[in-house]
Design an enzyme around this catalytic site. Structure first.
Site, PDB file in Angstrom:
ATOM      1  N   TYR A  52       0.858  -1.198   0.000  1.00  0.00           N
ATOM      2  CA  TYR A  52       0.000   0.000   0.000  1.00  0.00           C
ATOM      3  C   TYR A  52       0.886   1.238   0.000  1.00  0.00           C
ATOM      4  CZ  TYR A  52      -4.977  -0.858   0.239  1.00  0.00           C
ATOM      5  OH  TYR A  52      -6.270  -1.132  -0.081  1.00  0.00           O
ATOM      6  N   GLU A  54      -0.536   4.821  -0.534  1.00  0.00           N
ATOM      7  CA  GLU A  54      -1.341   6.021  -0.815  1.00  0.00           C
ATOM      8  C   GLU A  54      -0.480   7.277  -0.686  1.00  0.00           C
ATOM      9  OE1 GLU A  54      -3.128   3.541   0.905  1.00  0.00           O
ATOM     10  OE2 GLU A  54      -5.284   3.965   0.652  1.00  0.00           O
ATOM     11  N   ASP A 197      -6.411  13.290 -25.618  1.00  0.00           N
ATOM     12  CA  ASP A 197      -6.439  11.891 -25.175  1.00  0.00           C
ATOM     13  C   ASP A 197      -5.742  11.079 -26.266  1.00  0.00           C
ATOM     14  OD1 ASP A 197      -6.971   9.255 -24.664  1.00  0.00           O
ATOM     15  OD2 ASP A 197      -9.088   9.558 -24.160  1.00  0.00           O
ATOM     16  N   THR A 223      -3.570   5.792 -22.242  1.00  0.00           N
ATOM     17  CA  THR A 223      -3.401   4.470 -21.646  1.00  0.00           C
ATOM     18  C   THR A 223      -1.947   4.087 -21.891  1.00  0.00           C
ATOM     19  OG1 THR A 223      -4.104   3.455 -23.714  1.00  0.00           O
ATOM     20  CG2 THR A 223      -5.772   3.673 -21.980  1.00  0.00           C
ATOM     21  N   LYS A 226      -1.834   0.267 -25.208  1.00  0.00           N
ATOM     22  CA  LYS A 226      -2.259   0.113 -26.614  1.00  0.00           C
ATOM     23  C   LYS A 226      -1.002   0.147 -27.485  1.00  0.00           C
ATOM     24  CE  LYS A 226      -6.976   1.802 -25.935  1.00  0.00           C
ATOM     25  NZ  LYS A 226      -7.112   2.586 -24.710  1.00  0.00           N
ATOM     26  N   ARG A 232      -1.449  -2.691 -18.626  1.00  0.00           N
ATOM     27  CA  ARG A 232      -2.773  -2.062 -18.681  1.00  0.00           C
ATOM     28  C   ARG A 232      -2.831  -0.944 -17.645  1.00  0.00           C
ATOM     29  NH1 ARG A 232      -7.263  -3.400 -21.213  1.00  0.00           N
ATOM     30  NH2 ARG A 232      -5.991  -4.957 -22.244  1.00  0.00           N
TER      31      ARG A 232
END
Ligand code: DSN
Length: 416
Positions: A52, A54, A197, A223, A226, A232
């Site tokens: 974790y 954060e 984008d 992203t 691609k 991903r």
């Protein structure tokens, strides 16, 4: 037994192996998909998934972050170098999360977004009414003309009427270059921010094979899986410190919790591949191969929206054919060629049926296929479409494709 999962969960183990077989023996031509590097998958399958973290590097809410801090810092540095920008957030879990975070950072509910119409090649997160981008904000759209290209004068006209707070330029099914400079002029004329984008074309952008959205866009999202061929996930980039600070807060604690540190490490590993000189050759080949598919299909009597492609994808229009995108998708799938049905400009069918098929070259280029193979594949696509209702032809083609694919193995194992 080689893997723990083999013993603990045979059912999932076998399904993952079946997917490996599918990827190796079929032709993956979905324009948004790719085959990532084994090194990227190793990072994704690492112990980092347990951590974790954060917050952001060196400003975390948890202890034990000394190594993940360095990993995220490296991912950020590489992203900035790759896209030639000042600030990068590498935490978005996906492109949609990245876009949502930008809107949440910079807009108030009911503010106005102007984006490309989904049925003209835009994306759900560019204001579609079924997405939170079209439900939280007022969304308006520009599209393409019947020639399949954006008419910038029309975009300017719509922007003038709508007066949006943000203009989104980007797409999931547009095969031409975007004129980012012109978009910026339009945004400036109505006092809007410009968001690019580049989820689809990022891998081409970083190889200088597609126009760079900087310095024109105020914010750029993408992203990483691609054409970029990484894990991903999503990223957000900007040159504006004030926007970067708002966007960081919007990702965490705004819309996400703990960052996926294994994916962030994998992003860093993917970026290191994108920074290598070989990447430029890959990106060039992706474009050459997409052009070959378009040329062969046009020679075989098929209409390609906008008459060709400048990137990794093309949109086959079936408006003049006696079958739909859904039927074409099904026939090609049965023949071992995976594509997706897609709406086309002037669409007459529903988004579930459509009159088009979107085809991409990035994944098969990653398998090492070149001009000869792409000509063969494009001819196979035309052959299958000429036998749209002939199940026997499809199954014979599937066998041929399986044999052909064996010469281009992509992975020798499913687990990394
Ligand atoms: N699903 C992606 C695509 O296929 O373009 C966009 O999110």
């Amino acid at each position: 037994m080689e893997y723990a999962i083999q013993q603990s969960d045979k059912e999932i183990f076998e399904l993952i192996n079946a997917e490996l077989h599918r990827q190796n023996t079929g032709l993956e031509m979905i324009a948004s998909e790719n085959f990532t590097f084994p090194s990227v998958m190793e990072a994704m399958g690492s112990v980092l998934t347990n951590k974790y973290a954060e917050g952001y590097p060196y400003k975390r809410y948890y202890g034990g972050c000394e190594f993940v801090d360095r990993i995220e810092e490296i991912a950020i540095q590489r992203a900035k170098k790759l896209f030639k920008c000042e600030f990068a957030n590498v935490q978005p879990h996906s492109g949609s999360q990245a876009n949502g975070a930008v809107y949440a950072a910079l807009l108030k509910p009911y503010d106005k977004i102007l984006g490309m119409d989904l049925s003209h090649g835009g994306h759900l997160t560019h204001g579609s009414k079924v997405s939170s981008s079209g439900q939280t904000y007022q969304s308006f759209f520009y599209g393409v003309e019947l020639d399949g290209k954006i008419n910038y004068d029309k975009v300017a006209y719509i922007a003038e009427i709508v007066k949006p707070q943000i203009i989104v330029c980007g797409f999931s099914a547009y095969s031409r270059e975007l004129d980012f400079k012109r978009f910026k002029e339009i945004a400036t004329s109505v006092n809007a921010l410009l968001m690019g984008d580049i989820a689809h074309v990022a891998g081409l952008v970083v190889a200088d094979e597609y126009p760079n959205p900087f310095p024109y866009c105020d914010i750029v999202t993408s992203t990483t899986h691609k054409t970029l061929r990484g894990p991903r996930g999503g990223i957000i980039l900007t040159n504006n410190e004030e926007l970067a600070s708002k966007i960081n807060k919007s990702i965490f604690p705004g819309i996400q919790g703990g960052p996926l540190m294994h994916v962030i490490a994998a992003k860093a590993v993917g970026f290191s591949e994108n920074l290598k000189p070989e990447w430029k050759i890959y990106a060039k080949n992706v474009k050459i191969n997409a052009k070959i598919i378009a040329e062969v299909l046009m020679q075989r009597g098929y209409n390609i929206v906008s008459g060709g492609t400048d990137n990794h994808l093309l949109l086959l229009s079936l408006l003049d054919k006696p079958f739909s995108g859904k039927e074409a998708d099904k026939a090609l799938g049965a023949s071992g060629i995976t594509v997706n049905k897609n709406t086309v400009p002037g669409e007459i069918r529903s988004p579930f049926v459509t009159s088009g098929v979107r085809i991409g070259s990035a994944a098969l280029t990653s398998r090492g296929m070149k001009e000869t193979e792409f000509k063969y594949i494009a001819n196979k696509i035309a052959d299958v479409l000429e036998h749209i209702n002939d199940a026997q032809f499809h199954s014979k083609t599937k066998q041929e494709i399986e044999e052909f694919s064996k010469n281009f193995p992509i992975y020798t194992k499913a687990f990394f």
